[in-house]
Design a protein around this motif. Structure first.
Motif, short mmCIF file in Angstrom:
data_model
loop_
_atom_site.label_atom_id
_atom_site.label_comp_id
_atom_site.label_asym_id
_atom_site.label_seq_id
_atom_site.Cartn_x
_atom_site.Cartn_y
_atom_site.Cartn_z
N GLY A 313 0.82 -1.20 0.12
CA GLY A 313 -0.07 0.06 -0.11
C GLY A 313 0.91 1.14 0.11
N ILE A 314 0.13 2.39 0.32
CA ILE A 314 0.60 3.79 0.29
C ILE A 314 0.25 4.37 1.65
CG2 ILE A 314 0.89 6.06 -0.95
CD1 ILE A 314 -0.35 4.43 -3.40
N PHE A 315 1.71 4.87 2.10
CA PHE A 315 1.45 5.74 3.46
C PHE A 315 1.98 7.17 3.27
CE2 PHE A 315 2.12 1.22 4.39
CZ PHE A 315 1.09 1.10 5.24
N VAL A 316 0.89 8.18 3.83
CA VAL A 316 1.28 9.49 3.66
C VAL A 316 1.27 10.19 4.96
CG1 VAL A 316 0.01 9.80 1.50
CG2 VAL A 316 -1.25 10.11 3.73
N ASP A 317 2.07 11.39 5.13
CA ASP A 317 2.16 12.08 6.32
C ASP A 317 3.35 11.52 7.03
OD1 ASP A 317 0.73 14.23 5.29
OD2 ASP A 317 -1.42 13.36 6.11
N GLY A 318 4.16 10.73 6.66
CA GLY A 318 5.14 10.11 7.65
C GLY A 318 6.15 11.34 7.90
N VAL A 320 10.68 12.15 8.79
CA VAL A 320 12.04 11.86 8.55
C VAL A 320 12.80 12.29 9.91
CG1 VAL A 320 14.03 12.48 7.24
CG2 VAL A 320 11.87 12.41 6.11
N THR A 321 13.88 11.33 10.28
CA THR A 321 14.78 11.49 11.35
C THR A 321 15.99 11.37 10.59
OG1 THR A 321 13.01 10.68 13.08
CG2 THR A 321 15.52 10.92 13.58
N SER A 322 16.82 12.42 10.83
CA SER A 322 18.43 12.55 10.64
C SER A 322 18.53 11.97 9.08
CB SER A 322 18.92 11.46 11.71
OG SER A 322 18.97 11.95 12.90
N GLY A 323 17.64 12.46 8.29
CA GLY A 323 17.66 12.48 6.85
C GLY A 323 17.22 10.74 6.38
N GLU A 324 16.62 10.12 7.43
CA GLU A 324 16.24 8.87 6.93
C GLU A 324 14.64 9.02 7.24
OE1 GLU A 324 17.58 6.11 5.93
OE2 GLU A 324 19.50 7.15 5.84
N CYS A 325 13.79 8.17 6.45
CA CYS A 325 12.38 8.07 6.65
C CYS A 325 11.87 7.01 7.60
CB CYS A 325 11.61 7.78 4.97
SG CYS A 325 11.94 8.53 3.82
N ASN A 326 10.91 7.68 8.30
CA ASN A 326 10.43 6.70 9.27
C ASN A 326 9.45 5.84 8.64
OD1 ASN A 326 12.06 7.79 11.56
ND2 ASN A 326 10.88 9.54 11.43
N ALA A 327 9.37 4.60 9.30
CA ALA A 327 8.19 3.64 8.91
C ALA A 327 6.79 4.03 9.64
CB ALA A 327 8.60 2.43 9.23
N ASN A 328 6.32 5.21 9.40
CA ASN A 328 5.22 5.59 9.94
C ASN A 328 4.35 6.28 8.81
OD1 ASN A 328 6.61 8.19 9.42
ND2 ASN A 328 6.76 8.66 11.86
N GLY A 329 3.30 6.90 9.33
CA GLY A 329 2.33 7.75 8.44
C GLY A 329 1.12 6.87 8.27
N SER A 330 0.06 7.52 7.75
CA SER A 330 -1.39 6.78 7.39
C SER A 330 -1.54 6.45 5.98
CB SER A 330 -2.46 8.07 7.82
OG SER A 330 -2.33 8.50 9.03
N THR A 352 9.58 24.74 8.36
CA THR A 352 10.45 23.48 9.02
C THR A 352 10.12 22.44 9.13
OG1 THR A 352 9.81 24.07 11.35
CG2 THR A 352 11.37 25.71 10.40
N GLU A 353 8.81 21.94 8.56
CA GLU A 353 8.15 20.72 8.75
C GLU A 353 8.50 19.94 7.38
OE1 GLU A 353 4.18 18.71 10.62
OE2 GLU A 353 4.07 20.51 9.07
N THR A 354 8.51 18.60 7.46
CA THR A 354 8.81 17.53 6.62
C THR A 354 8.03 16.52 6.61
OG1 THR A 354 11.43 18.08 6.47
CG2 THR A 354 10.39 15.99 5.43
N LYS A 355 7.52 15.94 5.77
CA LYS A 355 6.41 14.89 5.61
C LYS A 355 6.70 14.05 4.13
CE LYS A 355 2.59 17.01 8.04
NZ LYS A 355 1.17 17.26 8.33
N THR A 356 6.22 12.72 4.43
CA THR A 356 6.74 11.93 3.55
C THR A 356 5.68 11.01 2.70
OG1 THR A 356 6.80 9.85 5.03
CG2 THR A 356 8.80 11.41 4.80
N LEU A 357 5.79 10.47 1.80
CA LEU A 357 4.84 9.34 1.18
C LEU A 357 5.68 8.11 0.86
CD1 LEU A 357 2.27 9.93 -1.64
CD2 LEU A 357 3.80 8.21 -2.02
N ARG A 358 5.25 7.08 1.33
CA ARG A 358 6.11 5.74 1.23
C ARG A 358 5.21 4.81 0.38
NH1 ARG A 358 6.83 2.78 5.04
NH2 ARG A 358 5.33 3.79 6.20
#
Length: 364
Positions: A313-318, A320-330, A352-358
């Motif tokens: 699946g796809i996870f959004v709004d994860g 990042v810590t120290s340049g690495e994507c965390n295994a989180n999000g919805s 200053t915020e960062t969010k991800t899509l995985r």
């Protein structure tokens, strides 16, 4: 004979007193002075005796018309720049125009823009707004009401001591960065009043009397306005400035990938060989001092050499810590089989915020 003379004198004083009273009633005192055109009359009486006998009083009167003082004030409402976003439309700066004259006047209105130089509230003028229009506060509520307030080029019949709220409304270009400044000015120029519904003629200073003398018949016009932001002292006009200050989002995107497992090594030191599972992480960061970015839509067409992993699946709004994507999000987003495209929308990204899509895919 003496009684008749005194009766005539009494009648004269009564007439002068009534006239003076009429002037006071018709022309109440104003903050900016007596109304232009008012006739001011002053009568002096001289009594004397000859040989100890009172003689018939004598005297003289003097009348003159009050000249017209032309003065106005344009002032910005508030003390800070109007904060805008790139591409925003119908953005408002607000001014007041006050008639400090002793006569009712029309006021021609013009909006100008600075070309470089210091802004009204700091920063440097660096761009021009577009679609510049001037509106009058039709319902006098102090706020710009789209579709209610009337677009104008002049203020019609503004009486002494009165003021009107004026809005300069513009559009903001799209490609701008935080801190960009556009400085606008509003100039009000006095025009002849007295004809409602149409702009009066241009004013000019006059001098119909001799030096240091007042005239009983003619009303002169005197420009008594102060220098404004974009006009000179005593020019029959006044101006003030305000700024549009841009607050934009500054997004940067990083796309990362890592091997999760492969058919030979499993999850122990996996390699990117055919059949291996790859995890993609798209991170979107918003720079410090920027506006919050909303509705951040991501579209990622996959290459033909990988196959989307629908079981993960796809996870959004994860995060990042120290340049690495965390295994989180919805869980969210979608995959279009026809175009082999992964899409998803991140919620608002503050400064200053960062969010991800995985998501994951398999190497073919």
């Amino acid at each position: 004979m003496k009684e008749e003379t005194m009766n005539k004198y009494s009648r004269l004083l009564g007439t002068v007193g009534a006239a003076a009273l009429a002037v006071l009633v018709a022309n109440p005192a104003l903050a900016d002075g007596t109304a232009a055109g008012t006739t001011i009359t002053n009568t002096v009486t001289v009594n004397y005796q000859v040989g100890g006998v009172s003689q018939t009083a004598t005297g003289a009167s003097n009348s003159f018309a009050v000249d017209r003082k032309v003065s106005m004030t344009v002032a910005e409402v508030g003390s800070s720049a109007t904060q805008v976003s790139p591409g925003a439309t119908k953005q408002v700066t607000t001014f007041t125009v006050t008639n400090n004259s002793n006569a009712t006047l029309d006021f021609a209105l013009t909006a100008g823009q600075l070309s470089g130089g210091a802004g009204a509230h700091g920063g440097t003028d660096s761009f021009d707004v577009t679609n510049v229009k001037i509106y009058i506060d039709t319902n006098n509520d102090g706020d710009y009401d789209d579709g209610v307030d009337q677009e104008v080029t002049y203020i019609d019949e503004l009486g002494p001591d009165l003021n009107r709220t004026i809005f300069v409304v513009t559009d903001v270009p799209l490609s701008l960065t935080t801190g960009s400044v556009a400085t606008v000015s509003l100039t009000a120029t006095g025009r002849e009043g007295g004809g409602a519904g149409s702009q009066g003629a241009a004013l000019s200073e006059t001098n119909t009397g001799s030096a240091n003398e007042v005239d009983a018949m003619f009303v002169d016009t005197v420009f008594a306005d102060a220098a404004g932001s974009d006009d000179s002292l005593g020019d029959g006009a006044h101006s003030a400035r305000d700024d549009y200050s841009v607050l934009a989002a500054a997004l940067t995107v990083v796309k990362r990938s890592k091997v999760i497992s492969d058919p030979v090594n499993g999850t122990t030191n996996p390699k990117a060989i055919p059949g291996a599972t790859i995890e993609y992480c798209i991170s979107v960061a918003n720079a410090a001092g920027s506006a919050t970015a909303s509705s951040v839509a991501i579209s990622d067409p996959l290459p033909a050499t990988v196959t989307y992993d629908s079981t993960y699946g796809i996870f959004v709004d994860g995060s990042v810590t120290s340049g690495e994507c965390n295994a989180n999000g919805s869980a969210g987003g979608s995959y279009d089989v026809g175009t082999s495209t992964v899409t998803g929308t991140l919620s608002s990204i503050a400064a200053t915020e960062t969010k991800t899509l995985r998501f994951r895919a398999t190497i073919d």
